[in-house]
Motif scaffolding. Structure first.
Motif, mmCIF file in Angstrom:
data_model
loop_
_atom_site.group_PDB
_atom_site.id
_atom_site.type_symbol
_atom_site.label_atom_id
_atom_site.label_comp_id
_atom_site.label_asym_id
_atom_site.label_seq_id
_atom_site.Cartn_x
_atom_site.Cartn_y
_atom_site.Cartn_z
ATOM 1 N N VAL A 113 -38.147 7.014 -24.042
ATOM 2 C CA VAL A 113 -38.373 7.510 -25.403
ATOM 3 C C VAL A 113 -39.740 7.063 -25.909
ATOM 4 O O VAL A 113 -40.472 7.856 -26.517
ATOM 5 C CB VAL A 113 -37.245 7.065 -26.365
ATOM 6 N N VAL A 114 -40.114 5.819 -25.640
ATOM 7 C CA VAL A 114 -41.439 5.327 -26.035
ATOM 8 C C VAL A 114 -42.521 6.200 -25.406
ATOM 9 O O VAL A 114 -43.452 6.656 -26.078
ATOM 10 C CB VAL A 114 -41.633 3.842 -25.653
ATOM 11 N N SER A 115 -42.408 6.458 -24.110
ATOM 12 C CA SER A 115 -43.381 7.293 -23.409
ATOM 13 C C SER A 115 -43.426 8.699 -23.996
ATOM 14 O O SER A 115 -44.508 9.268 -24.200
ATOM 15 C CB SER A 115 -43.036 7.341 -21.923
ATOM 16 N N TYR A 116 -42.270 9.257 -24.264
ATOM 17 C CA TYR A 116 -42.184 10.600 -24.842
ATOM 18 C C TYR A 116 -42.931 10.670 -26.178
ATOM 19 O O TYR A 116 -43.706 11.589 -26.429
ATOM 20 C CB TYR A 116 -40.712 10.973 -25.030
ATOM 21 N N ILE A 117 -42.722 9.692 -27.027
ATOM 22 C CA ILE A 117 -43.351 9.703 -28.349
ATOM 23 C C ILE A 117 -44.856 9.475 -28.241
ATOM 24 O O ILE A 117 -45.644 10.153 -28.905
ATOM 25 C CB ILE A 117 -42.682 8.668 -29.277
ATOM 26 N N LEU A 118 -45.272 8.550 -27.410
ATOM 27 C CA LEU A 118 -46.698 8.254 -27.295
ATOM 28 C C LEU A 118 -47.476 9.389 -26.619
ATOM 29 O O LEU A 118 -48.700 9.433 -26.715
ATOM 30 C CB LEU A 118 -46.914 6.939 -26.552
ATOM 31 N N ASN A 119 -46.775 10.299 -25.965
ATOM 32 C CA ASN A 119 -47.418 11.442 -25.316
ATOM 33 C C ASN A 119 -47.171 12.755 -26.061
ATOM 34 O O ASN A 119 -47.151 13.828 -25.460
ATOM 35 C CB ASN A 119 -46.937 11.555 -23.862
ATOM 36 N N GLN A 120 -47.022 12.671 -27.362
ATOM 37 C CA GLN A 120 -46.743 13.855 -28.174
ATOM 38 C C GLN A 120 -47.832 14.925 -28.070
ATOM 39 O O GLN A 120 -47.536 16.106 -27.999
ATOM 40 C CB GLN A 120 -46.557 13.455 -29.640
ATOM 41 N N GLU A 121 -49.078 14.517 -28.076
ATOM 42 C CA GLU A 121 -50.166 15.494 -28.032
ATOM 43 C C GLU A 121 -50.052 16.359 -26.778
ATOM 44 O O GLU A 121 -50.123 17.589 -26.840
ATOM 45 C CB GLU A 121 -51.519 14.795 -28.092
#
Length: 157
Positions: A113-121
């Motif tokens: 989830v952390v990775s998903y959010i930090l890669n939003q762009e």
């Protein structure tokens, strides 16, 4: 409360009013830092945050049961709206749209989830916010009515 221990992981998602593109890249980090400060002041720990131009994802560890999630999100929306408007961080008046999505995760899902959010762009170069949000609602088997979803006037691509 003595002997009360919790570890609950929550992702919240909410949009700018009218899904207007309001959070420009040059102010994104300032908005994120301010919102992290609100969470910290409420004894919550943000694990990941990303303010897209028209919506935000916040993944946090909900540890203190002294504030409910609705109270916390209401505080975050009010205080961040005031901050953005007082500092004139966007063109025109800023506000968040009513409502939000809140989704719980197991500790084993935390890194994903952390990775998903930090890669939003990168994520939103392939998928619209509407598609993303609908997938989340469906994955969590949340019943919803279209008329109560965020205003999806247009989509970023």
């Amino acid at each position: 409360m003595p002997n009360t221990y919790t570890q609950i992981y929550i992702q919240v998602v909410f949009a700018t009013k009218g899904r207007d593109i309001k959070i420009k890249s040059e102010v994104r980090e300032e908005v994120e830092k301010y919102i992290c400060g609100i969470f910290s002041n409420k004894k919550q720990k943000v694990l990941a945050i990303y303010a897209n131009p028209d919506h935000i994802h916040i993944f946090f560890s909900y540890k203190s049961l002294q504030i409910t999630i609705p109270e916390l999100i209401k505080t975050v929306k009010i205080e961040s709206t005031n901050f953005i408007n007082d500092k004139k961080l966007c063109f025109g008046k800023f506000s968040w749209q009513e409502g939000y999505g809140a989704f719980s995760y197991a500790k084993s899902q935390k890194d994903k989830v952390v990775s998903y959010i930090l890669n939003q762009e990168k994520h939103h170069s392939k998928k619209s916010f509407r598609e993303e949000y609908m997938e989340m609602l469906n994955a969590f088997e949340i019943e919803f009515k279209n008329e109560y979803l965020f205003d999806f006037y247009y989509e970023l691509r």
